[in-house]
Motif scaffolding. Sequence first.
Motif, PDB file in Angstrom:
ATOM      1  N   ARG A  32      24.821 193.753 112.474  1.00 44.46           N
ATOM      2  CA  ARG A  32      25.632 192.574 112.878  1.00 44.46           C
ATOM      3  C   ARG A  32      27.113 192.815 112.624  1.00 44.46           C
ATOM      4  O   ARG A  32      27.976 192.500 113.440  1.00 44.46           O
ATOM      5  CB  ARG A  32      25.198 191.344 112.069  1.00 44.46           C
ATOM      6  N   ILE A  33      27.406 193.392 111.461  1.00 44.56           N
ATOM      7  CA  ILE A  33      28.822 193.654 111.140  1.00 44.56           C
ATOM      8  C   ILE A  33      29.389 194.716 112.093  1.00 44.56           C
ATOM      9  O   ILE A  33      30.512 194.582 112.593  1.00 44.56           O
ATOM     10  CB  ILE A  33      28.979 194.070 109.657  1.00 44.56           C
ATOM     11  N   ALA A  34      28.585 195.739 112.384  1.00 41.46           N
ATOM     12  CA  ALA A  34      29.055 196.790 113.309  1.00 41.46           C
ATOM     13  C   ALA A  34      29.387 196.194 114.679  1.00 41.46           C
ATOM     14  O   ALA A  34      30.415 196.538 115.281  1.00 41.46           O
ATOM     15  CB  ALA A  34      28.007 197.884 113.439  1.00 41.46           C
ATOM     16  N   TYR A 260      39.899 186.417 111.532  1.00 45.66           N
ATOM     17  CA  TYR A 260      39.373 185.377 110.627  1.00 45.66           C
ATOM     18  C   TYR A 260      37.841 185.305 110.718  1.00 45.66           C
ATOM     19  O   TYR A 260      37.155 185.279 109.693  1.00 45.66           O
ATOM     20  CB  TYR A 260      40.023 184.029 110.978  1.00 45.66           C
ATOM     21  N   ASP A 261      37.317 185.313 111.933  1.00 40.17           N
ATOM     22  CA  ASP A 261      35.857 185.244 112.098  1.00 40.17           C
ATOM     23  C   ASP A 261      35.191 186.485 111.496  1.00 40.17           C
ATOM     24  O   ASP A 261      34.107 186.393 110.912  1.00 40.17           O
ATOM     25  CB  ASP A 261      35.482 185.164 113.589  1.00 40.17           C
ATOM     26  N   THR A 262      35.834 187.624 111.645  1.00 42.76           N
ATOM     27  CA  THR A 262      35.272 188.866 111.090  1.00 42.76           C
ATOM     28  C   THR A 262      35.227 188.770 109.570  1.00 42.76           C
ATOM     29  O   THR A 262      34.227 189.114 108.928  1.00 42.76           O
ATOM     30  CB  THR A 262      36.132 190.080 111.520  1.00 42.76           C
ATOM     31  N   SER A 263      36.313 188.267 109.005  1.00 43.61           N
ATOM     32  CA  SER A 263      36.386 188.107 107.547  1.00 43.61           C
ATOM     33  C   SER A 263      35.281 187.173 107.049  1.00 43.61           C
ATOM     34  O   SER A 263      34.604 187.448 106.056  1.00 43.61           O
ATOM     35  CB  SER A 263      37.779 187.568 107.201  1.00 43.61           C
ATOM     36  N   LYS A 264      35.103 186.060 107.764  1.00 38.52           N
ATOM     37  CA  LYS A 264      34.074 185.079 107.362  1.00 38.52           C
ATOM     38  C   LYS A 264      32.675 185.701 107.437  1.00 38.52           C
ATOM     39  O   LYS A 264      31.849 185.495 106.548  1.00 38.52           O
ATOM     40  CB  LYS A 264      34.114 183.856 108.293  1.00 38.52           C
ATOM     41  N   LEU A 265      32.419 186.453 108.503  1.00 38.40           N
ATOM     42  CA  LEU A 265      31.091 187.068 108.668  1.00 38.40           C
ATOM     43  C   LEU A 265      30.804 188.041 107.518  1.00 38.40           C
ATOM     44  O   LEU A 265      29.725 188.010 106.912  1.00 38.40           O
ATOM     45  CB  LEU A 265      31.013 187.808 110.013  1.00 38.40           C
ATOM     46  N   VAL A 266      31.796 188.884 107.204  1.00 36.31           N
ATOM     47  CA  VAL A 266      31.582 189.880 106.135  1.00 36.31           C
ATOM     48  C   VAL A 266      31.414 189.171 104.793  1.00 36.31           C
ATOM     49  O   VAL A 266      30.570 189.547 103.975  1.00 36.31           O
ATOM     50  CB  VAL A 266      32.737 190.915 106.124  1.00 36.31           C
ATOM     51  N   SER A 267      32.162 188.125 104.582  1.00 36.39           N
ATOM     52  CA  SER A 267      32.043 187.375 103.334  1.00 36.39           C
ATOM     53  C   SER A 267      30.645 186.754 103.220  1.00 36.39           C
ATOM     54  O   SER A 267      29.988 186.837 102.179  1.00 36.39           O
ATOM     55  CB  SER A 267      33.133 186.299 103.295  1.00 36.39           C
ATOM     56  N   GLY A 271      28.163 188.199 100.519  1.00 35.27           N
ATOM     57  CA  GLY A 271      28.155 187.248  99.403  1.00 35.27           C
ATOM     58  C   GLY A 271      29.421 187.324  98.571  1.00 35.27           C
ATOM     59  O   GLY A 271      29.489 186.757  97.475  1.00 35.27           O
ATOM     60  N   VAL A 272      30.444 188.000  99.068  1.00 35.16           N
ATOM     61  CA  VAL A 272      31.710 188.102  98.319  1.00 35.16           C
ATOM     62  C   VAL A 272      32.718 187.126  98.928  1.00 35.16           C
ATOM     63  O   VAL A 272      33.129 187.289 100.085  1.00 35.16           O
ATOM     64  CB  VAL A 272      32.295 189.540  98.383  1.00 35.16           C
ATOM     65  N   PRO A 273      33.112 186.087  98.151  1.00 39.38           N
ATOM     66  CA  PRO A 273      34.027 185.098  98.733  1.00 39.38           C
ATOM     67  C   PRO A 273      35.406 185.677  99.051  1.00 39.38           C
ATOM     68  O   PRO A 273      35.867 186.592  98.372  1.00 39.38           O
ATOM     69  CB  PRO A 273      34.140 184.022  97.645  1.00 39.38           C
ATOM     70  N   VAL A 274      36.044 185.120 100.077  1.00 33.53           N
ATOM     71  CA  VAL A 274      37.423 185.517 100.398  1.00 33.53           C
ATOM     72  C   VAL A 274      38.345 184.735  99.479  1.00 33.53           C
ATOM     73  O   VAL A 274      38.269 183.502  99.444  1.00 33.53           O
ATOM     74  CB  VAL A 274      37.755 185.176 101.873  1.00 33.53           C
ATOM     75  N   PRO A 275      39.219 185.409  98.714  1.00 30.17           N
ATOM     76  CA  PRO A 275      40.104 184.653  97.819  1.00 30.17           C
ATOM     77  C   PRO A 275      40.939 183.618  98.591  1.00 30.17           C
ATOM     78  O   PRO A 275      41.387 183.885  99.706  1.00 30.17           O
ATOM     79  CB  PRO A 275      41.008 185.744  97.216  1.00 30.17           C
ATOM     80  N   PHE A 276      41.109 182.444  97.967  1.00 30.84           N
ATOM     81  CA  PHE A 276      41.870 181.334  98.567  1.00 30.84           C
ATOM     82  C   PHE A 276      43.263 181.797  99.024  1.00 30.84           C
ATOM     83  O   PHE A 276      43.747 181.441 100.086  1.00 30.84           O
ATOM     84  CB  PHE A 276      41.974 180.254  97.485  1.00 30.84           C
ATOM     85  N   PHE A 277      43.900 182.642  98.196  1.00 36.37           N
ATOM     86  CA  PHE A 277      45.269 183.068  98.493  1.00 36.37           C
ATOM     87  C   PHE A 277      45.339 184.378  99.283  1.00 36.37           C
ATOM     88  O   PHE A 277      46.395 184.973  99.391  1.00 36.37           O
ATOM     89  CB  PHE A 277      46.086 183.226  97.198  1.00 36.37           C
TER      90      PHE A 277
END
Length: 377
Positions: A32-34, A260-267, A271-277
């Motif tokens: 899915r990530i690929a 942004y969508d890619t970042s959300k999918l990988v997170s 299971g690793v949250p994207v830091p707020f900042f």
Amino acid sequence: MFSTRRVRIFDTTLRDGEQAPGIDLTIDQKVRIARQLQRLGVDTIEAGFPASSEGEFIATKKIIEEVGDSVEVTGLARANKNDIDKGIEAGLSSIHVFIATSDVHLKYKLKMTREQVIDRIYESVRYAKSHGLIVEYSPEDATRTEEEFLLQAVKTAVEAGADRINIPDTVGVMHPFKFQEVIRKVVSVASGRIISVHCHNDFGLATANSIAGVVGGARQVHVTVNGIGERAGNASLEEVVMALKKLLDYEVGVKPWLLYDTSKLVSELTGVPVPFFKAVVGDNAFGHEAGIHVHGVIENPLTYEPMSPEEVGNFRRLALGKHSGIHGLRKILEDQGIYLDDEKLKVVLSEVKKMADTGHRVSAEDAKRIASRFLSS
Ligand code: KIV
Ligand code: ZN
């Protein structure tokens, strides 16, 4: 023909990113990530390390089947025939061969002499080339390698036919001024091969070092989505891409609006949250609370935003708190269909601030509830 301003993006989320403790993706998750990375437009996907486990082997194979027609898929291999053969068996037509070159790695890990390492570089690169593969060679721990030996390793790989040379800052000890010089020297002995950089973030400099490497002549950067990876992680794809495009005007094939969508999918899958900042993809990357900032942004976002949230698929978030002003409050209420005159807005604002002073995080709904008292009067 590659423009001299074009920088390749080599994504190693599925290899170096997945090497981070606690991240173990299933084969389906890797696929899915690929797929998302292929949509995003990276130039190379490092699918995994096929010789390291059966799951990695199958995942690499499946990723090649799924996206191998439209993007280069590579896999990691130690500088030996067995690892390269495993990659070939998985269906790779591109391989990333590495062997360390620093004295500390030679002495304590490899237990090899420099001469033996040079022979291994030559033999392994030649072997992979003899099977028609695209070959990228990495002298692991390059930035702690004695300079003359590093250049000898690079020249050896080039003589053996390597297509690209990647310079890893394996434990993140570079700073941009130094790394730019290292890369300049590597470029000068690499006979026109593409030089790549691979920066770790131990001192928080992975993005800055990657950019410095490009300024020094590198034309490929290794990155991971959200900067995940060993220890403090790798250079973050979203930061490197946006800095190259917006600050230095390099050409990059990645479609920024999918970041942004890619970042959300990988997170979500790791299971690793994207830091707020987090720059570019964090939830506060386009957040504004202070009255002066919100007023500026409402008038023209350029006042306090160096890129637009839409450009990277993220969102602008106007927040309420003790630093809020009347313009921000009006916008937040009007977005919810509530229109008040200035006098009433001032009263609502003072209640919002009182609430914030007690440590309460004031939401748009809180503001609506306070404001609704004025609606019928
Ligand atoms: O950090 C590193 O040195 C690596 C190599 C395998 C390229 O990940
Ligand atoms: Zn690495």
